[in-house]
Design a protein around this motif. Structure first.
Motif, PDB file in Angstrom:
ATOM      1  N   ALA A  48       0.822  -1.017   0.027  1.00 54.92           N
ATOM      2  CA  ALA A  48       0.072   0.074   0.199  1.00 54.92           C
ATOM      3  C   ALA A  48       0.870   1.291   0.131  1.00 54.92           C
ATOM      4  O   ALA A  48       0.441   2.188  -0.696  1.00 54.92           O
ATOM      5  CB  ALA A  48      -0.874  -0.009   1.357  1.00 54.92           C
ATOM      6  N   ILE A  49       2.034   1.203   0.724  1.00 54.43           N
ATOM      7  CA  ILE A  49       2.741   2.366   0.818  1.00 54.43           C
ATOM      8  C   ILE A  49       3.396   2.499  -0.637  1.00 54.43           C
ATOM      9  O   ILE A  49       3.542   3.697  -0.990  1.00 54.43           O
ATOM     10  CB  ILE A  49       4.052   2.125   1.682  1.00 54.43           C
ATOM     11  CG1 ILE A  49       3.358   2.206   3.173  1.00 54.43           C
ATOM     12  CG2 ILE A  49       4.930   3.396   1.694  1.00 54.43           C
ATOM     13  CD1 ILE A  49       4.324   1.509   4.287  1.00 54.43           C
ATOM     14  N   ALA A  50       4.018   1.381  -1.373  1.00 53.84           N
ATOM     15  CA  ALA A  50       4.411   1.498  -2.615  1.00 53.84           C
ATOM     16  C   ALA A  50       3.489   2.267  -3.606  1.00 53.84           C
ATOM     17  O   ALA A  50       3.896   2.906  -4.540  1.00 53.84           O
ATOM     18  CB  ALA A  50       5.106  -0.056  -3.161  1.00 53.84           C
ATOM     19  N   ASN A  51       2.431   1.488  -3.295  1.00 54.32           N
ATOM     20  CA  ASN A  51       1.259   2.058  -4.266  1.00 54.32           C
ATOM     21  C   ASN A  51       1.065   3.571  -4.279  1.00 54.32           C
ATOM     22  O   ASN A  51       0.826   4.047  -5.287  1.00 54.32           O
ATOM     23  CB  ASN A  51       0.074   1.181  -4.086  1.00 54.32           C
ATOM     24  CG  ASN A  51      -0.061  -0.106  -4.568  1.00 54.32           C
ATOM     25  OD1 ASN A  51       0.719  -0.485  -5.495  1.00 54.32           O
ATOM     26  ND2 ASN A  51      -1.013  -1.129  -4.073  1.00 54.32           N
ATOM     27  N   SER A  52       1.042   3.985  -3.027  1.00 56.34           N
ATOM     28  CA  SER A  52       0.864   5.344  -2.900  1.00 56.34           C
ATOM     29  C   SER A  52       1.724   6.286  -3.681  1.00 56.34           C
ATOM     30  O   SER A  52       1.566   7.311  -3.987  1.00 56.34           O
ATOM     31  CB  SER A  52       0.606   5.739  -1.439  1.00 56.34           C
ATOM     32  OG  SER A  52       0.398   6.956  -1.024  1.00 56.34           O
ATOM     33  N   TYR A  58       3.024   9.373 -10.456  1.00 50.80           N
ATOM     34  CA  TYR A  58       2.190   9.129 -11.851  1.00 50.80           C
ATOM     35  C   TYR A  58       1.816  10.301 -12.295  1.00 50.80           C
ATOM     36  O   TYR A  58       1.236  11.161 -11.716  1.00 50.80           O
ATOM     37  CB  TYR A  58       1.159   8.179 -11.642  1.00 50.80           C
ATOM     38  CG  TYR A  58       0.625   7.526 -13.296  1.00 50.80           C
ATOM     39  CD1 TYR A  58       1.317   6.704 -13.942  1.00 50.80           C
ATOM     40  CD2 TYR A  58      -0.564   8.224 -13.729  1.00 50.80           C
ATOM     41  CE1 TYR A  58       0.715   6.429 -15.031  1.00 50.80           C
ATOM     42  CE2 TYR A  58      -1.037   7.957 -14.837  1.00 50.80           C
ATOM     43  CZ  TYR A  58      -0.355   6.995 -15.490  1.00 50.80           C
ATOM     44  OH  TYR A  58      -0.952   6.674 -16.782  1.00 50.80           O
ATOM     45  N   GLY A  59       2.236  10.765 -13.751  1.00 49.42           N
ATOM     46  CA  GLY A  59       1.486  11.845 -14.403  1.00 49.42           C
ATOM     47  C   GLY A  59       2.618  12.998 -14.099  1.00 49.42           C
ATOM     48  O   GLY A  59       2.257  13.980 -14.477  1.00 49.42           O
ATOM     49  N   THR A  60       3.660  12.860 -13.461  1.00 52.82           N
ATOM     50  CA  THR A  60       4.645  13.775 -13.102  1.00 52.82           C
ATOM     51  C   THR A  60       5.886  13.516 -14.012  1.00 52.82           C
ATOM     52  O   THR A  60       6.164  12.556 -14.612  1.00 52.82           O
ATOM     53  CB  THR A  60       4.972  14.050 -11.754  1.00 52.82           C
ATOM     54  OG1 THR A  60       5.853  12.835 -11.372  1.00 52.82           O
ATOM     55  CG2 THR A  60       4.024  14.064 -10.758  1.00 52.82           C
ATOM     56  N   LYS A  61       6.893  14.390 -13.963  1.00 55.61           N
ATOM     57  CA  LYS A  61       8.116  14.092 -14.689  1.00 55.61           C
ATOM     58  C   LYS A  61       8.835  13.122 -13.981  1.00 55.61           C
ATOM     59  O   LYS A  61       9.888  12.653 -14.665  1.00 55.61           O
ATOM     60  CB  LYS A  61       8.802  15.424 -15.023  1.00 55.61           C
ATOM     61  CG  LYS A  61       9.462  16.003 -13.678  1.00 55.61           C
ATOM     62  CD  LYS A  61      10.242  17.386 -13.819  1.00 55.61           C
ATOM     63  CE  LYS A  61      10.753  17.938 -12.700  1.00 55.61           C
ATOM     64  NZ  LYS A  61      11.543  18.875 -12.769  1.00 55.61           N
ATOM     65  N   PHE A  62       8.564  12.812 -12.955  1.00 51.72           N
ATOM     66  CA  PHE A  62       9.300  11.752 -12.114  1.00 51.72           C
ATOM     67  C   PHE A  62       8.663  10.108 -12.564  1.00 51.72           C
ATOM     68  O   PHE A  62       7.846  10.027 -11.712  1.00 51.72           O
ATOM     69  CB  PHE A  62       9.288  11.614 -10.685  1.00 51.72           C
ATOM     70  CG  PHE A  62       9.555  13.482 -10.055  1.00 51.72           C
ATOM     71  CD1 PHE A  62      10.846  13.845 -10.295  1.00 51.72           C
ATOM     72  CD2 PHE A  62       8.693  14.296  -9.696  1.00 51.72           C
ATOM     73  CE1 PHE A  62      11.098  15.170 -10.020  1.00 51.72           C
ATOM     74  CE2 PHE A  62       8.996  15.513  -9.405  1.00 51.72           C
ATOM     75  CZ  PHE A  62      10.208  15.932  -9.719  1.00 51.72           C
ATOM     76  N   LYS A  63       9.363   9.407 -13.277  1.00 47.30           N
ATOM     77  CA  LYS A  63       8.924   8.190 -13.643  1.00 47.30           C
ATOM     78  C   LYS A  63       9.742   7.120 -12.722  1.00 47.30           C
ATOM     79  O   LYS A  63      11.158   7.341 -12.945  1.00 47.30           O
ATOM     80  CB  LYS A  63       8.933   7.915 -15.248  1.00 47.30           C
ATOM     81  CG  LYS A  63       8.148   8.978 -15.877  1.00 47.30           C
ATOM     82  CD  LYS A  63       6.747   8.885 -15.954  1.00 47.30           C
ATOM     83  CE  LYS A  63       6.057   9.763 -16.809  1.00 47.30           C
ATOM     84  NZ  LYS A  63       5.072  10.407 -16.306  1.00 47.30           N
TER      85      LYS A  63
END
Length: 84
Positions: A48-52, A58-63
């Protein structure tokens, strides 16, 4: 704290991660600038922590370039290039 670090810490706190530690590795490591470590109580909690964290970036420049250990849930590594 820069924007990426804030996104990751906020995502972890949202799911009640504990023992959050941010290590500034600029000038000390060739692979990343920052390492953030946090803990969860169970496999489901760590996932859950990883998903958050993944949802917040997601949707930022940080992929994320890689996610390891997710299915086992004992430990999870999310590589966000400048931050692991």
């Amino acid at each position: 704290m820069d924007k990426l670090q804030r996104l990751v810490v906020d995502g972890a706190l949202e799911k009640k991660a504990f023992d959050i530690l941010a290590l500034d590795l600029r000038g000390r490591s060739d692979i990343t600038d920052c390492f953030i470590i946090c803990s969860g109580n169970t496999k489901i909690h760590t996932q859950a922590i990883a998903n958050s964290i993944i949802e917040r970036t997601y949707g930022t420049k940080f992929k994320s370039t890689a996610i390891e250990g997710y299915s086992a849930g004992n430990w999870i590594v999310i590589d966000l290039v400048d931050l692991i």
